[in-house]
Each structure stands twice: as structure tokens, then as C-alpha cells.
Write a protein that holds these residues in place. Structure first.
Motif, PDB file in Angstrom:
ATOM      1  N   SER A   6       0.663  -6.776  11.867  1.00 34.61           N
ATOM      2  CA  SER A   6      -0.682  -6.298  11.553  1.00 34.61           C
ATOM      3  C   SER A   6      -1.720  -7.055  12.371  1.00 34.61           C
ATOM      4  O   SER A   6      -2.732  -6.491  12.775  1.00 34.61           O
ATOM      5  CB  SER A   6      -0.967  -6.395  10.055  1.00 34.61           C
ATOM      6  OG  SER A   6      -0.874  -7.718   9.592  1.00 34.61           O
ATOM      7  N   GLY A   7      -1.458  -8.312  12.637  1.00 31.44           N
ATOM      8  CA  GLY A   7      -2.375  -9.088  13.483  1.00 31.44           C
ATOM      9  C   GLY A   7      -2.486  -8.500  14.874  1.00 31.44           C
ATOM     10  O   GLY A   7      -3.581  -8.392  15.435  1.00 31.44           O
ATOM     11  N   ALA A  29       3.107   1.902   0.212  1.00 29.76           N
ATOM     12  CA  ALA A  29       2.169   1.264  -0.713  1.00 29.76           C
ATOM     13  C   ALA A  29       1.976  -0.210  -0.360  1.00 29.76           C
ATOM     14  O   ALA A  29       0.848  -0.720  -0.354  1.00 29.76           O
ATOM     15  CB  ALA A  29       2.655   1.420  -2.150  1.00 29.76           C
ATOM     16  N   ALA A  30       3.064  -0.902  -0.046  1.00 29.15           N
ATOM     17  CA  ALA A  30       2.974  -2.313   0.330  1.00 29.15           C
ATOM     18  C   ALA A  30       2.201  -2.486   1.638  1.00 29.15           C
ATOM     19  O   ALA A  30       1.412  -3.425   1.780  1.00 29.15           O
ATOM     20  CB  ALA A  30       4.377  -2.911   0.457  1.00 29.15           C
ATOM     21  N   THR A  31       2.400  -1.568   2.569  1.00 25.12           N
ATOM     22  CA  THR A  31       1.701  -1.637   3.855  1.00 25.12           C
ATOM     23  C   THR A  31       0.204  -1.411   3.668  1.00 25.12           C
ATOM     24  O   THR A  31      -0.624  -2.143   4.229  1.00 25.12           O
ATOM     25  CB  THR A  31       2.286  -0.610   4.841  1.00 25.12           C
ATOM     26  OG1 THR A  31       3.688  -0.863   4.999  1.00 25.12           O
ATOM     27  CG2 THR A  31       1.604  -0.687   6.192  1.00 25.12           C
ATOM     28  N   VAL A  32      -0.161  -0.410   2.885  1.00 24.88           N
ATOM     29  CA  VAL A  32      -1.580  -0.153   2.609  1.00 24.88           C
ATOM     30  C   VAL A  32      -2.205  -1.360   1.926  1.00 24.88           C
ATOM     31  O   VAL A  32      -3.297  -1.818   2.303  1.00 24.88           O
ATOM     32  CB  VAL A  32      -1.760   1.125   1.756  1.00 24.88           C
ATOM     33  CG1 VAL A  32      -3.191   1.241   1.226  1.00 24.88           C
ATOM     34  CG2 VAL A  32      -1.377   2.360   2.554  1.00 24.88           C
ATOM     35  N   THR A  33      -1.537  -1.906   0.933  1.00 23.63           N
ATOM     36  CA  THR A  33      -2.047  -3.073   0.211  1.00 23.63           C
ATOM     37  C   THR A  33      -2.261  -4.247   1.161  1.00 23.63           C
ATOM     38  O   THR A  33      -3.312  -4.898   1.144  1.00 23.63           O
ATOM     39  CB  THR A  33      -1.079  -3.480  -0.923  1.00 23.63           C
ATOM     40  OG1 THR A  33      -0.958  -2.373  -1.830  1.00 23.63           O
ATOM     41  CG2 THR A  33      -1.568  -4.701  -1.666  1.00 23.63           C
ATOM     42  N   HIS A  34      -1.280  -4.511   2.001  1.00 28.35           N
ATOM     43  CA  HIS A  34      -1.371  -5.621   2.955  1.00 28.35           C
ATOM     44  C   HIS A  34      -2.530  -5.406   3.935  1.00 28.35           C
ATOM     45  O   HIS A  34      -3.338  -6.316   4.158  1.00 28.35           O
ATOM     46  CB  HIS A  34      -0.055  -5.771   3.716  1.00 28.35           C
ATOM     47  CG  HIS A  34      -0.123  -6.792   4.795  1.00 28.35           C
ATOM     48  ND1 HIS A  34      -0.032  -8.144   4.545  1.00 28.35           N
ATOM     49  CD2 HIS A  34      -0.308  -6.663   6.137  1.00 28.35           C
ATOM     50  CE1 HIS A  34      -0.153  -8.802   5.677  1.00 28.35           C
ATOM     51  NE2 HIS A  34      -0.317  -7.927   6.662  1.00 28.35           N
ATOM     52  N   GLN A  67      -2.137   7.282  -6.031  1.00 28.07           N
ATOM     53  CA  GLN A  67      -1.825   5.845  -6.004  1.00 28.07           C
ATOM     54  C   GLN A  67      -2.247   5.225  -4.679  1.00 28.07           C
ATOM     55  O   GLN A  67      -2.804   4.121  -4.660  1.00 28.07           O
ATOM     56  CB  GLN A  67      -0.333   5.611  -6.245  1.00 28.07           C
ATOM     57  CG  GLN A  67       0.066   5.774  -7.698  1.00 28.07           C
ATOM     58  CD  GLN A  67       1.513   5.365  -7.935  1.00 28.07           C
ATOM     59  OE1 GLN A  67       2.011   4.422  -7.336  1.00 28.07           O
ATOM     60  NE2 GLN A  67       2.186   6.087  -8.817  1.00 28.07           N
ATOM     61  N   LEU A  68      -2.010   5.931  -3.583  1.00 35.37           N
ATOM     62  CA  LEU A  68      -2.416   5.418  -2.269  1.00 35.37           C
ATOM     63  C   LEU A  68      -3.937   5.286  -2.181  1.00 35.37           C
ATOM     64  O   LEU A  68      -4.454   4.315  -1.633  1.00 35.37           O
ATOM     65  CB  LEU A  68      -1.888   6.319  -1.156  1.00 35.37           C
ATOM     66  CG  LEU A  68      -0.374   6.294  -0.974  1.00 35.37           C
ATOM     67  CD1 LEU A  68       0.073   7.418  -0.051  1.00 35.37           C
ATOM     68  CD2 LEU A  68       0.092   4.933  -0.470  1.00 35.37           C
ATOM     69  N   GLU A  69      -4.647   6.258  -2.735  1.00 34.92           N
ATOM     70  CA  GLU A  69      -6.106   6.166  -2.778  1.00 34.92           C
ATOM     71  C   GLU A  69      -6.518   4.931  -3.579  1.00 34.92           C
ATOM     72  O   GLU A  69      -7.404   4.176  -3.169  1.00 34.92           O
ATOM     73  CB  GLU A  69      -6.699   7.426  -3.409  1.00 34.92           C
ATOM     74  CG  GLU A  69      -8.221   7.358  -3.519  1.00 34.92           C
ATOM     75  CD  GLU A  69      -8.810   8.538  -4.263  1.00 34.92           C
ATOM     76  OE1 GLU A  69      -9.933   8.923  -3.920  1.00 34.92           O
ATOM     77  OE2 GLU A  69      -8.150   9.058  -5.199  1.00 34.92           O
ATOM     78  N   GLY A  70      -5.880   4.699  -4.703  1.00 29.89           N
ATOM     79  CA  GLY A  70      -6.186   3.545  -5.539  1.00 29.89           C
ATOM     80  C   GLY A  70      -5.910   2.216  -4.851  1.00 29.89           C
ATOM     81  O   GLY A  70      -6.538   1.200  -5.167  1.00 29.89           O
ATOM     82  N   LEU A  71      -4.985   2.211  -3.905  1.00 28.21           N
ATOM     83  CA  LEU A  71      -4.656   0.990  -3.165  1.00 28.21           C
ATOM     84  C   LEU A  71      -5.605   0.748  -1.996  1.00 28.21           C
ATOM     85  O   LEU A  71      -5.545  -0.297  -1.359  1.00 28.21           O
ATOM     86  CB  LEU A  71      -3.212   1.062  -2.644  1.00 28.21           C
ATOM     87  CG  LEU A  71      -2.138   1.055  -3.717  1.00 28.21           C
ATOM     88  CD1 LEU A  71      -0.772   1.329  -3.096  1.00 28.21           C
ATOM     89  CD2 LEU A  71      -2.136  -0.263  -4.474  1.00 28.21           C
ATOM     90  N   GLY A  72      -6.462   1.734  -1.721  1.00 25.28           N
ATOM     91  CA  GLY A  72      -7.460   1.537  -0.679  1.00 25.28           C
ATOM     92  C   GLY A  72      -7.346   2.423   0.539  1.00 25.28           C
ATOM     93  O   GLY A  72      -8.091   2.241   1.508  1.00 25.28           O
ATOM     94  N   ALA A  73      -6.442   3.395   0.535  1.00 27.51           N
ATOM     95  CA  ALA A  73      -6.353   4.315   1.670  1.00 27.51           C
ATOM     96  C   ALA A  73      -7.594   5.212   1.687  1.00 27.51           C
ATOM     97  O   ALA A  73      -8.032   5.694   0.645  1.00 27.51           O
ATOM     98  CB  ALA A  73      -5.093   5.159   1.585  1.00 27.51           C
ATOM     99  N   ASP A  74      -8.157   5.416   2.869  1.00 27.04           N
ATOM    100  CA  ASP A  74      -9.355   6.246   3.027  1.00 27.04           C
ATOM    101  C   ASP A  74      -9.015   7.720   3.209  1.00 27.04           C
ATOM    102  O   ASP A  74      -9.822   8.592   2.901  1.00 27.04           O
ATOM    103  CB  ASP A  74     -10.155   5.760   4.236  1.00 27.04           C
ATOM    104  CG  ASP A  74     -10.568   4.315   4.073  1.00 27.04           C
ATOM    105  OD1 ASP A  74     -11.468   4.047   3.258  1.00 27.04           O
ATOM    106  OD2 ASP A  74      -9.961   3.447   4.741  1.00 27.04           O
ATOM    107  N   ILE A  75      -7.838   7.973   3.746  1.00 23.91           N
ATOM    108  CA  ILE A  75      -7.331   9.321   3.941  1.00 23.91           C
ATOM    109  C   ILE A  75      -5.885   9.311   3.463  1.00 23.91           C
ATOM    110  O   ILE A  75      -5.117   8.420   3.830  1.00 23.91           O
ATOM    111  CB  ILE A  75      -7.404   9.753   5.421  1.00 23.91           C
ATOM    112  CG1 ILE A  75      -8.856   9.711   5.904  1.00 23.91           C
ATOM    113  CG2 ILE A  75      -6.795  11.138   5.621  1.00 23.91           C
ATOM    114  CD1 ILE A  75      -9.017   9.915   7.403  1.00 23.91           C
TER     115      ILE A  75
END
Length: 133
Positions: A6-7, A29-34, A67-75
Motif C-alpha cells: 500500500s505504501g 474488507a480487510a484491504t478496504v479497512t487497511h 458492509q464495504l460502504e460501512g468500512l469506508g469504500a467510496d464506490i
């Protein structure tokens, strides 16, 4: 390893990050969260369905997208594996997200090999003929 990857991605100052073709919901889900902890750039999170409206783990598409939206995904959305007809069919049961945009990138079909050449079951005009109404 994820921090390092990710860096590298974020060091290029991207306008957004497209996370696509995830069959494993927990991995996405873990990737979006990270990533959400590391950046404010728009995150596009797309799952690939096992069958219309159902992910590989049996989760309903609607639940996954919310759930993905709740984790912070914009789309949030779907891509790959299914063509336009089945993608549209699956999205009919999805309640629109509250904040995130909804996306869909259907596939021409699963690829196959014939005489060492990659081919798709669908013809090129299949997308044009798909009923999107």
C-alpha cells in the motif's frame, strides 16, 4: 507485506484506488479497512459474484456492498465473471448505498482456451444487445 504494497501504491499519489475482482469478501474488507486508515483517496471496492446476487462465501451482494460502504469504500460494486444480463439481475435486489456510488463492470464471460488462443463465449455485440432498462 500489505503495508509495503500500500505504501508503494500511495507513493504514486493516485487519484483513487480500484480494488477489483475480489472473490474473497474477507480479503476485500480487510484491504478496504487497511487502506482507509492510510489514505483519504477514493476507494473503489468491487466484488466478483459466484452467481447472480451471491458471493463465493454465500453472502448476499446487497449485504456485501453495504458492509464495504460501512468500512469506508467510496464506490462499491461488482465486476468480472458475469455478463450484463446477470449483473443487472443481481443489482435489482441491491438497495442503493447511502453515501457510496454504485458501479458495475460486467464481463464478456469466463475466458476459455481454444487451440492456444483466449476466447470468450459471448460475441462482441452482446453488451450492446443487453437490456439495461
Amino acid at each position: 507485506m500489505v503495508d509495503q504494497q500500500s505504501g508503494y501504491l500511495l507513493s504514486g499519489d493516485p487519484d483513487a484506488l480500484l480494488l477489483e475482482t475480489y472473490y474473497d469478501f474477507e480479503e476485500l474488507a480487510a484491504t478496504v479497512t487497511h487502506l482507509r486508515k492510510r489514505t483519504d483517496v477514493p476507494l473503489i471496492a468491487q466484488v466478483s459474484m459466484h452467481e447472480p446476487g451471491i458471493l463465493q462465501n454465500g453472502m448476499a451482494l446487497n449485504d456485501a456492498l453495504h458492509q464495504l460502504e460501512g468500512l469506508g469504500a467510496d464506490i462499491v460494486g461488482v465486476n468480472c465473471r458475469l455478463g450484463p444480463h446477470h449483473t443487472i439481475q443481481a443489482l435489482e435486489d441491491v438497495v442503493l448505498p447511502k453515501k457510496a456510488f454504485l458501479s458495475a463492470y460486467p464481463n464478456a464471460s469466463l475466458l476459455d482456451l481454444e487451440n492456444g488462443r483466449v476466447v470468450y463465449e459471448s460475441e462482441a455485440d452482446y453488451f450492446g444487445r443487453a437490456d439495461c432498462s
